[in-house]
Write a protein that holds these residues in place. Structure first.
Motif, PDB file in Angstrom:
ATOM      1  N   ILE A 108       0.739  -1.190   0.177  1.00 35.32           N
ATOM      2  CA  ILE A 108       0.136   0.039  -0.405  1.00 35.32           C
ATOM      3  C   ILE A 108       0.821   1.059  -0.045  1.00 35.32           C
ATOM      4  CG2 ILE A 108      -1.690   1.566   1.307  1.00 35.32           C
ATOM      5  CD1 ILE A 108      -3.030  -1.376   2.363  1.00 35.32           C
ATOM      6  N   GLU A 109       0.709   1.699  -0.985  1.00 36.58           N
ATOM      7  CA  GLU A 109       1.201   3.318  -1.050  1.00 36.58           C
ATOM      8  C   GLU A 109       1.045   4.371  -1.497  1.00 36.58           C
ATOM      9  OE1 GLU A 109       4.775   4.941  -1.097  1.00 36.58           O
ATOM     10  OE2 GLU A 109       5.433   2.504  -0.087  1.00 36.58           O
ATOM     11  N   LEU A 110      -0.172   4.744  -0.350  1.00 41.23           N
ATOM     12  CA  LEU A 110      -1.478   5.722  -0.221  1.00 41.23           C
ATOM     13  C   LEU A 110      -0.344   7.089  -0.055  1.00 41.23           C
ATOM     14  CD1 LEU A 110      -5.099   3.754  -0.093  1.00 41.23           C
ATOM     15  CD2 LEU A 110      -3.830   5.091  -1.550  1.00 41.23           C
ATOM     16  N   PHE A 111      -1.258   8.536  -0.752  1.00 42.45           N
ATOM     17  CA  PHE A 111      -0.963   9.662  -0.084  1.00 42.45           C
ATOM     18  C   PHE A 111      -1.530   9.634   1.142  1.00 42.45           C
ATOM     19  CE2 PHE A 111      -1.347   9.487  -4.327  1.00 42.45           C
ATOM     20  CZ  PHE A 111       0.415   9.326  -4.961  1.00 42.45           C
ATOM     21  N   GLU A 112      -0.599   9.448   2.111  1.00 44.12           N
ATOM     22  CA  GLU A 112      -1.459   9.361   3.315  1.00 44.12           C
ATOM     23  C   GLU A 112      -1.550  10.623   4.484  1.00 44.12           C
ATOM     24  OE1 GLU A 112      -0.403   6.797   6.471  1.00 44.12           O
ATOM     25  OE2 GLU A 112      -0.421   5.093   5.457  1.00 44.12           O
ATOM     26  N   HIS A 113      -1.573  11.914   3.656  1.00 42.22           N
ATOM     27  CA  HIS A 113      -2.091  13.069   4.853  1.00 42.22           C
ATOM     28  C   HIS A 113      -3.009  13.377   3.769  1.00 42.22           C
ATOM     29  CE1 HIS A 113       1.286  11.964   7.406  1.00 42.22           C
ATOM     30  NE2 HIS A 113       2.051  11.900   6.969  1.00 42.22           N
ATOM     31  N   ALA A 114      -3.987  12.576   2.304  1.00 46.32           N
ATOM     32  CA  ALA A 114      -4.892  13.509   1.890  1.00 46.32           C
ATOM     33  C   ALA A 114      -5.991  12.316   2.235  1.00 46.32           C
ATOM     34  CB  ALA A 114      -3.928  13.828   1.038  1.00 46.32           C
ATOM     35  N   ARG A 120      -7.804   0.808   2.943  1.00 49.29           N
ATOM     36  CA  ARG A 120      -6.828   1.437   1.809  1.00 49.29           C
ATOM     37  C   ARG A 120      -6.908   0.412   1.270  1.00 49.29           C
ATOM     38  NH1 ARG A 120      -2.324   3.196   6.208  1.00 49.29           N
ATOM     39  NH2 ARG A 120      -3.589   3.867   7.689  1.00 49.29           N
ATOM     40  N   GLU A 180      -6.869   1.976  -2.943  1.00 49.23           N
ATOM     41  CA  GLU A 180      -6.150   2.158  -4.073  1.00 49.23           C
ATOM     42  C   GLU A 180      -6.642   1.496  -5.334  1.00 49.23           C
ATOM     43  OE1 GLU A 180      -2.161  -0.206  -3.159  1.00 49.23           O
ATOM     44  OE2 GLU A 180      -1.001   1.065  -3.304  1.00 49.23           O
ATOM     45  N   ARG A 235      -7.914   4.215  -6.986  1.00 49.68           N
ATOM     46  CA  ARG A 235      -6.877   4.998  -7.499  1.00 49.68           C
ATOM     47  C   ARG A 235      -6.287   4.630  -8.733  1.00 49.68           C
ATOM     48  NH1 ARG A 235      -1.619   5.952  -4.144  1.00 49.68           N
ATOM     49  NH2 ARG A 235      -1.301   4.213  -4.938  1.00 49.68           N
ATOM     50  N   VAL A 261       1.536  16.958  -3.216  1.00 52.48           N
ATOM     51  CA  VAL A 261       0.865  16.356  -2.306  1.00 52.48           C
ATOM     52  C   VAL A 261       1.704  14.983  -2.572  1.00 52.48           C
ATOM     53  CG1 VAL A 261      -0.929  15.698  -0.999  1.00 52.48           C
ATOM     54  CG2 VAL A 261      -0.876  18.326  -1.573  1.00 52.48           C
ATOM     55  N   ALA A 262       0.707  14.741  -3.680  1.00 54.37           N
ATOM     56  CA  ALA A 262       0.952  13.225  -3.545  1.00 54.37           C
ATOM     57  C   ALA A 262       2.811  12.844  -3.856  1.00 54.37           C
ATOM     58  CB  ALA A 262       1.249  12.901  -5.403  1.00 54.37           C
ATOM     59  N   ARG A 267       4.910  14.227  -2.047  1.00 54.62           N
ATOM     60  CA  ARG A 267       5.111  14.587  -0.079  1.00 54.62           C
ATOM     61  C   ARG A 267       5.312  12.627   0.277  1.00 54.62           C
ATOM     62  NH1 ARG A 267       1.549  17.676   3.055  1.00 54.62           N
ATOM     63  NH2 ARG A 267       0.055  15.552   2.464  1.00 54.62           N
ATOM     64  N   ASP A 268       3.891  12.682  -0.433  1.00 53.28           N
ATOM     65  CA  ASP A 268       3.551  11.492   0.552  1.00 53.28           C
ATOM     66  C   ASP A 268       4.350  10.505   0.005  1.00 53.28           C
ATOM     67  OD1 ASP A 268       1.902  12.882   2.112  1.00 53.28           O
ATOM     68  OD2 ASP A 268       0.062  11.952   1.671  1.00 53.28           O
ATOM     69  N   SER A 269       4.204   9.937  -0.920  1.00 62.05           N
ATOM     70  CA  SER A 269       4.833   8.531  -1.715  1.00 62.05           C
ATOM     71  C   SER A 269       5.131   9.279  -3.192  1.00 62.05           C
ATOM     72  CB  SER A 269       3.839   7.506  -2.360  1.00 62.05           C
ATOM     73  OG  SER A 269       4.783   6.779  -2.153  1.00 62.05           O
ATOM     74  N   ILE A 277       7.133   7.236  -5.647  1.00 66.69           N
ATOM     75  CA  ILE A 277       7.086   5.506  -5.528  1.00 66.69           C
ATOM     76  C   ILE A 277       5.437   6.378  -6.818  1.00 66.69           C
ATOM     77  CG2 ILE A 277       6.849   4.372  -3.884  1.00 66.69           C
ATOM     78  CD1 ILE A 277       8.033   2.302  -5.955  1.00 66.69           C
ATOM     79  N   SER A 278       4.248   5.861  -5.235  1.00 61.99           N
ATOM     80  CA  SER A 278       2.523   6.368  -6.182  1.00 61.99           C
ATOM     81  C   SER A 278       2.565   7.320  -7.107  1.00 61.99           C
ATOM     82  CB  SER A 278       1.106   6.677  -4.806  1.00 61.99           C
ATOM     83  OG  SER A 278       1.615   5.054  -4.919  1.00 61.99           O
ATOM     84  N   ARG A 308      -2.769   8.969  15.991  1.00 65.18           N
ATOM     85  CA  ARG A 308      -2.976   9.091  14.693  1.00 65.18           C
ATOM     86  C   ARG A 308      -3.362   7.291  15.364  1.00 65.18           C
ATOM     87  NH1 ARG A 308       1.281   8.272  11.444  1.00 65.18           N
ATOM     88  NH2 ARG A 308       0.620   8.645   9.382  1.00 65.18           N
ATOM     89  N   LEU A 333       3.251  -0.909   7.181  1.00 68.55           N
ATOM     90  CA  LEU A 333       4.197  -1.554   6.354  1.00 68.55           C
ATOM     91  C   LEU A 333       4.470  -0.534   5.104  1.00 68.55           C
ATOM     92  CD1 LEU A 333       6.947  -2.628   6.997  1.00 68.55           C
ATOM     93  CD2 LEU A 333       6.088  -4.610   5.905  1.00 68.55           C
ATOM     94  N   ARG A 334       5.447   0.014   5.024  1.00 64.67           N
ATOM     95  CA  ARG A 334       5.653   0.674   3.691  1.00 64.67           C
ATOM     96  C   ARG A 334       6.831  -0.437   2.866  1.00 64.67           C
ATOM     97  NH1 ARG A 334       3.734   6.287   2.630  1.00 64.67           N
ATOM     98  NH2 ARG A 334       6.013   6.724   1.718  1.00 64.67           N
TER      99      ARG A 334
END
Ligand SMILES: Nc1ncnc2c1ncn2[C@@H]1O[C@H](COP(=O)(O)OP(=O)(O)OP(=O)(O)O)[C@@H](O)[C@H]1O
Ligand SMILES: [Mg+2]
Lengths: 253, 358
Positions: free
Chosen positions: A87-93, A157, A161, A164, B199-200, B202-204, B206-207, B347, B352-353
């Motif tokens: 999972i590689e989402l934009f966590e803070h959005a 999540r 994904e 998205r 924003v994208a 900033r957060d990842s 690779i995505s 939070r 895991l990433r």
């Protein structure tokens, strides 16, 4: 010419040949599964196809185009979307923002017009929003629309994904273990969605999966990898019976 | 608690989402416009400075808070804006044109820095930008034929629409207008695909790449935007200083700008305003504190940067979302009273990433 044609693809990390001379072809409209024990090279293969890594050798052709040496951001606009195993989402959005980011390849306006937010930009935003809402309806995400990813449970999540990726309006969708970590009901839903995406939206799907139940249900053909090499290819039933596959799984346990 | 019934997607796009927003922001604007009538010269000047900081903060926030690229060198863009503006004013360019030129020059340099630093992130990027700022400071002090070096450069008097800008309130209104314009432009960027791409990243990363975002283009663009806006603040800052010399744009200023963004609340434009107020009035607080402290401590060299650094560390440790985050918590405390639980804002579990891919 196949829709996605991978030929003699290889990449090494240090001494390990993570993907070793792998070839396979996926036809337009099918659901194609890739299986194999841990460390077989499935994720690495996805990273090669989607342009995250560039291969040491071999080629990838998609919809009649050679995409072997294209970077990821030039492959996505051709209609190839993917999800990630971890999972590689934009966590803070929020979920909504994540899905809107998925529409990036469909933007038409320039950064300068964004500064002024010209009427054309607003029209475009509304159009993106409508498309995103279609995906939200399809995957039943309405309840989570305004929530930040960081506050969502794992199962949701995974779905976001996939959502998205769908927002790209892809022609080919790569799913890396779409059901890993999901409970039985969530896995079941995911299976249905993959079928819907394939049948109703006409998206060709290539998925990595460990769950053989899911694979036999949705996948037409299956490719088995072990230690970077292809060890079998065929229908789910054939591949499951193949001695090399049985060996690989037993050996890995 | 307020429940909003939405009937059109436009409501999610608009800056002011409901009547309450329109009322409060309208009131704020009226108060800001009326300030010169109520405040004395000194406090009006301080408020002007706070707004100049806020403009620079908007620029830095786009880069740090929304694109996730740290800069410890933004004093350089402030300097580039200030010097460009003063030199062009001196060469006879009209005020507004010279401001636009200052923004463009800063943005161009910013794009260059961003492009060179493309492969760097985190602490390495911070060090690279710091090095760039030192280089800029050196260049300014060496290029005496242009900048006057340490002898300094007098900032020419500006005039707008044929009216010379001599009074504090005139500068105040110029700054206020430009702050509003800057904020609107930044918020416009953020509600369109350019801002979402930032924003994208900033957060990842690779995505971001996988959905078709060209990292090089958007990082460079973010740097250019950020530098351009900070350059605008620099141009206004020049008038405030009256006399430019390289030691007005030291590391301490870069640190202050970063402090403003972090203390205000990373990832929020309202946080920029809080941060600017904090930074603007901190020196006064320090001055008062100095009088009460024993002289060994009060006279110690490096007291100010030390305190700035300390606040930065404390905020990052205990309130990563800054003043804005604290404000949200206080607000929900009262909305939910007496049901507020401490865990509400904790939070949730992170998952895991893919470390291998970084
Ligand atoms: N970036 C990398 N650097 C070094 N080694 C790597 C990298 N990516 C993958 N590998 C190695 O390549 C091999 C294949 O890894 P990969 O992640 O593709 O396996 P997988 O089939 O997806 O396994 P799993 O079922 O656990 O997801 C492993 O030995 C792994 O350690
Ligand atoms: Mg994997």
């Amino acid at each position: 010419m196949s829709y996605l044609a991978v030929e003699d693809l290889s990449i090494s990390f240090g001494g390990i040949r993570a993907v070793d001379d792998v070839s396979f072809a996926v036809e337009e409209g099918e659901v194609f599964a890739i299986i194999g024990p841990n460390g077989a090279g499935k994720t690495t293969l996805f990273n090669l196809v989607s342009g995250i890594y560039s291969p040491d050798g071999g080629s990838v052709r998609f919809a009649g185009r050679d995409i072997t040496s294209l970077p990821a951001h030039r492959i996505a606009p051709l209609g190839l979307a993917r999800t990630f195993q971890n999972i590689e989402l934009f966590e803070h959005a929020t979920v909504l923002q994540n899905l809107l980011i998925g529409r990036h390849v469909h933007r038409r306006s320039t950064a300068l017009s964004h500064l002024l937010f010209l009427p054309a930009v607003r029209r475009e935003e509304l159009e993106h929003r409508r498309r995103v809402e279609d995906v939200i309806d399809l995957l039943e995400l309405a309840h989570y629309r305004e929530q930040r990813i960081a506050n969502l449970p794992y199962g949701v999540r995974k779905v976001v994904e996939v959502g998205r990726a769908l927002c790209l309006e892809p022609k080919l969708l790569l799913l890396d273990e779409p059901t890993s970590g999901l409970n039985p009901e969530e896995s079941e839903d995911m299976g249905f969605w993959i079928e819907d995406i394939n049948r109703d939206l006409g998206v060709t799907v290539v998925m990595v999966a460990h769950d053989m139940g899911l694979v036999s249900r949705v996948a037409g053909r299956v490719l088995a990898l072990n230690e970077g090499r292809v060890i079998a290819e065929g229908s789910a039933a054939e591949v499951q019976k193949n001695p090399a596959v049985v060996d690989a799984y037993l050996g890995a346990d | 608690m307020r429940f909003l019934f939405k009937t059109h997607y436009n409501q999610d796009i608009d800056h002011l989402k409901h009547g309450g927003d329109r009322f409060w922001y309208g009131l704020l604007l009226v108060l800001a416009a009326a300030a010169p009538a109520a405040l004395g010269t000194f406090y009006l000047g301080e408020l002007n400075l706070v707004m100049i900081y806020a403009i620079a903060g908007v620029g830095l926030m786009l880069l740090v808070g929304y694109t996730g690229q740290v800069s410890l060198g933004h004093a350089a863009f402030l300097a580039i804006g200030a010097y460009t503006h003063s030199l062009l004013l001196g060469a006879g360019l009209p005020f507004l044109l010279s401001i636009v030129a200052a923004v463009l020059v800063s943005a161009l340099v910013g794009a260059g820095v961003g492009w060179i630093a493309l492969r760097m992130t985190g602490i390495y990027l911070a060090i690279a930008t710091l090095a760039f700022a030192m280089l800029t400071e050196q260049t300014i002090s060496r290029a005496e034929w242009l900048t006057g070096g340490f002898r300094g450069l007098a900032v020419p008097q500006a005039s707008l629409f044929g009216m010379p800008l001599t009074q504090g309130w005139q500068h105040y209104y110029v700054t206020l207008t430009l702050l509003v314009v800057t904020l609107l432009a930044a918020l416009n960027i953020l509600r369109s695909s350019t801002g979402r791409a930032m924003v994208a990243i900033r957060d990842s990363e690779i995505s971001a790449e996988s959905v078709g975002i060209n990292l090089a283009v958007y990082k460079t663009l973010a740097f250019a935007l950020s530098a351009g806006i900070t350059g605008l603040a620099g141009a206004l800052f020049a008038h405030r200083l009256g006399y430019l010399s390289p030691d007005a744009f030291t590391f301490l200023i870069s640190l202050q700008l970063l402090l403003m963004v972090v203390v205000g609340g990373v990832g929020s434009m309202r946080g920029v305003i809080y941060g600017a107020l904090f930074i603007g009035f901190l020196p006064q607080l320090l001055a008062i504190a100095r009088d009460t402290l024993p002289p060994q401590i009060a006279q110690a060299p490096g007291l100010e940067p030390g305190i700035f650094g300390l606040i930065l560390v404390l905020v990052i440790l205990f309130e990563p979302q800054g003043i804005f985050g604290r404000w949200l918590k206080i607000k929900s405390y009262f909305q939910l009273f007496p049901l507020y639980r401490r865990a509400t804002h904790r939070r949730q579990k992170t998952y895991l990433r893919t470390e291998r891919l970084r």
